[in-house]
Design a protein around this motif. Structure first.
Motif, PDB file in Angstrom:
ATOM      1  N   LEU A 173      26.983 -12.451  -8.283  1.00 15.69           N
ATOM      2  CA  LEU A 173      27.260 -12.750  -9.685  1.00 15.69           C
ATOM      3  C   LEU A 173      28.585 -12.149 -10.148  1.00 15.69           C
ATOM      4  CD1 LEU A 173      23.696 -12.274 -11.211  1.00 15.69           C
ATOM      5  CD2 LEU A 173      24.939 -14.430 -10.919  1.00 15.69           C
ATOM      6  N   VAL A 174      28.864 -10.930  -9.727  1.00 14.90           N
ATOM      7  CA  VAL A 174      30.138 -10.300 -10.089  1.00 14.90           C
ATOM      8  C   VAL A 174      31.298 -11.066  -9.451  1.00 14.90           C
ATOM      9  CG1 VAL A 174      31.561  -8.218  -9.849  1.00 14.90           C
ATOM     10  CG2 VAL A 174      29.154  -8.012 -10.500  1.00 14.90           C
ATOM     11  N   GLY A 175      31.130 -11.488  -8.203  1.00 14.70           N
ATOM     12  CA  GLY A 175      32.160 -12.299  -7.551  1.00 14.70           C
ATOM     13  C   GLY A 175      32.403 -13.599  -8.289  1.00 14.70           C
ATOM     14  N   LYS A 176      31.315 -14.229  -8.730  1.00 17.50           N
ATOM     15  CA  LYS A 176      31.439 -15.481  -9.482  1.00 17.50           C
ATOM     16  C   LYS A 176      32.136 -15.238 -10.821  1.00 17.50           C
ATOM     17  CE  LYS A 176      28.929 -19.474 -11.090  1.00 17.50           C
ATOM     18  NZ  LYS A 176      27.656 -20.122 -11.294  1.00 17.50           N
ATOM     19  N   LEU A 177      31.759 -14.175 -11.512  1.00 14.94           N
ATOM     20  CA  LEU A 177      32.425 -13.843 -12.776  1.00 14.94           C
ATOM     21  C   LEU A 177      33.908 -13.563 -12.560  1.00 14.94           C
ATOM     22  CD1 LEU A 177      30.066 -11.521 -14.862  1.00 14.94           C
ATOM     23  CD2 LEU A 177      30.899 -13.797 -15.450  1.00 14.94           C
ATOM     24  N   THR A 206      26.028 -17.601 -15.910  1.00 18.13           N
ATOM     25  CA  THR A 206      26.173 -16.482 -14.973  1.00 18.13           C
ATOM     26  C   THR A 206      25.736 -15.179 -15.627  1.00 18.13           C
ATOM     27  OG1 THR A 206      28.034 -17.628 -13.941  1.00 18.13           O
ATOM     28  CG2 THR A 206      27.784 -15.291 -13.441  1.00 18.13           C
ATOM     29  N   LEU A 207      26.130 -14.972 -16.879  1.00 19.06           N
ATOM     30  CA  LEU A 207      25.748 -13.744 -17.576  1.00 19.06           C
ATOM     31  C   LEU A 207      24.233 -13.662 -17.764  1.00 19.06           C
ATOM     32  CD1 LEU A 207      28.612 -13.560 -20.235  1.00 19.06           C
ATOM     33  CD2 LEU A 207      28.296 -12.087 -18.239  1.00 19.06           C
ATOM     34  N   ARG A 208      23.595 -14.808 -18.012  1.00 18.16           N
ATOM     35  CA  ARG A 208      22.130 -14.819 -18.157  1.00 18.16           C
ATOM     36  C   ARG A 208      21.429 -14.431 -16.863  1.00 18.16           C
ATOM     37  NH1 ARG A 208      22.871 -19.161 -21.750  1.00 18.16           N
ATOM     38  NH2 ARG A 208      22.821 -20.692 -20.087  1.00 18.16           N
ATOM     39  N   LYS A 209      22.001 -14.800 -15.726  1.00 22.99           N
ATOM     40  CA  LYS A 209      21.371 -14.511 -14.430  1.00 22.99           C
ATOM     41  C   LYS A 209      21.317 -13.020 -14.121  1.00 22.99           C
ATOM     42  CE  LYS A 209      22.245 -18.964 -12.335  1.00 22.99           C
ATOM     43  NZ  LYS A 209      22.927 -19.707 -11.300  1.00 22.99           N
ATOM     44  N   MET A 251      36.786  -4.248 -15.363  1.00 23.26           N
ATOM     45  CA  MET A 251      35.340  -4.063 -15.532  1.00 23.26           C
ATOM     46  C   MET A 251      34.537  -4.608 -14.362  1.00 23.26           C
ATOM     47  SD  MET A 251      34.520  -4.703 -19.551  1.00 23.26           S
ATOM     48  CE  MET A 251      32.878  -5.159 -19.113  1.00 23.26           C
ATOM     49  N   MET A 252      35.136  -5.476 -13.566  1.00 25.37           N
ATOM     50  CA  MET A 252      34.410  -6.089 -12.433  1.00 25.37           C
ATOM     51  C   MET A 252      33.880  -5.027 -11.476  1.00 25.37           C
ATOM     52  SD  MET A 252      34.410  -9.280 -12.945  1.00 25.37           S
ATOM     53  CE  MET A 252      35.286 -10.322 -14.070  1.00 25.37           C
ATOM     54  N   LYS A 253      34.704  -4.048 -11.162  1.00 25.71           N
ATOM     55  CA  LYS A 253      34.268  -2.992 -10.241  1.00 25.71           C
ATOM     56  C   LYS A 253      33.107  -2.204 -10.839  1.00 25.71           C
ATOM     57  CE  LYS A 253      38.745  -2.414  -8.078  1.00 25.71           C
ATOM     58  NZ  LYS A 253      39.913  -1.569  -7.911  1.00 25.71           N
ATOM     59  N   LYS A 254      33.175  -1.957 -12.142  1.00 25.13           N
ATOM     60  CA  LYS A 254      32.117  -1.195 -12.804  1.00 25.13           C
ATOM     61  C   LYS A 254      30.816  -1.999 -12.874  1.00 25.13           C
ATOM     62  CE  LYS A 254      35.430   1.356 -15.500  1.00 25.13           C
ATOM     63  NZ  LYS A 254      35.321   2.752 -15.532  1.00 25.13           N
ATOM     64  N   LEU A 255      30.934  -3.321 -12.988  1.00 26.23           N
ATOM     65  CA  LEU A 255      29.733  -4.168 -13.026  1.00 26.23           C
ATOM     66  C   LEU A 255      28.948  -4.082 -11.723  1.00 26.23           C
ATOM     67  CD1 LEU A 255      30.619  -7.588 -14.699  1.00 26.23           C
ATOM     68  CD2 LEU A 255      28.763  -6.051 -15.304  1.00 26.23           C
ATOM     69  N   ARG A 256      29.658  -3.956 -10.625  1.00 26.06           N
ATOM     70  CA  ARG A 256      28.999  -3.905  -9.312  1.00 26.06           C
ATOM     71  C   ARG A 256      28.084  -2.687  -9.176  1.00 26.06           C
ATOM     72  NH1 ARG A 256      31.757  -7.727  -6.260  1.00 26.06           N
ATOM     73  NH2 ARG A 256      33.930  -7.989  -6.822  1.00 26.06           N
TER      74      ARG A 256
END
Length: 148
Positions: free
Chosen positions: A118-122, A104-107, A30-35
């Motif tokens: 943020l995605v990198g941090k997640l 992180t999710l709140r940001k 899902m990380m790629k999709k979040l970007r």
């Protein structure tokens, strides 16, 4: 009867491990999709992250409860090296989980949020948490005799 109770506790313990660790592997692709997710789709991805964290927390409650009962009813003692190491890692993961995901999710909801950062941090957070959980699993399965 006692044997059946102990085996049932082991079963519940293993199921709670699966429920604690497994969903985090779903988050990795899902990380790629979040970007690149549009603003209309982003909340559904973030809800999946929140659900996974909540599932892991609640599964962890079952995990700890059954673990305590297994030590009390089984052949192991609290001074067994693999149990001590599992507890040390568990306490570290509790502190980590408490502050790792929610802020992180709140940001993501902020107007000036840097989504790439943020995605990198997640991504890092998911991997660190997975490593902690898998280290605990390793101690529970292998049961190494580190000292004594």
């Amino acid at each position: 009867m006692e044997y059946l109770l102990y085996r049932t506790l082991i079963y519940l313990h293993v199921i709670s491990v699966v429920a604690s660790i497994g969903p985090f592997f779903i988050l990795l692709p899902m990380m790629k999709k979040l970007r690149t997710a549009s603003d209309s789709v982003l909340p559904s991805y973030l809800d999946t992250f929140r659900f996974t964290v909540q599932l892991s927390k609640h599964s962890g409650h079952v995990l700890v409860g059954t673990g305590i009962l297994l030590v009390l009813l089984g052949p192991w003692t609290w001074s067994t090296p693999w149990i001590i190491m599992t507890l040390v890692i568990m306490f570290c993961s509790l502190f980590f989980l408490a502050r790792a995901f929610s802020p992180t999710l709140r940001k993501f909801g902020e107007d000036d949020a840097d989504r790439e950062w943020l995605v990198g941090k997640l991504n890092r957070t998911v991997w660190i948490y997975l490593i902690l959980l898998l280290a605990m699993l390793w101690f529970m399965v292998v049961k190494p005799n580190l000292w004594m």
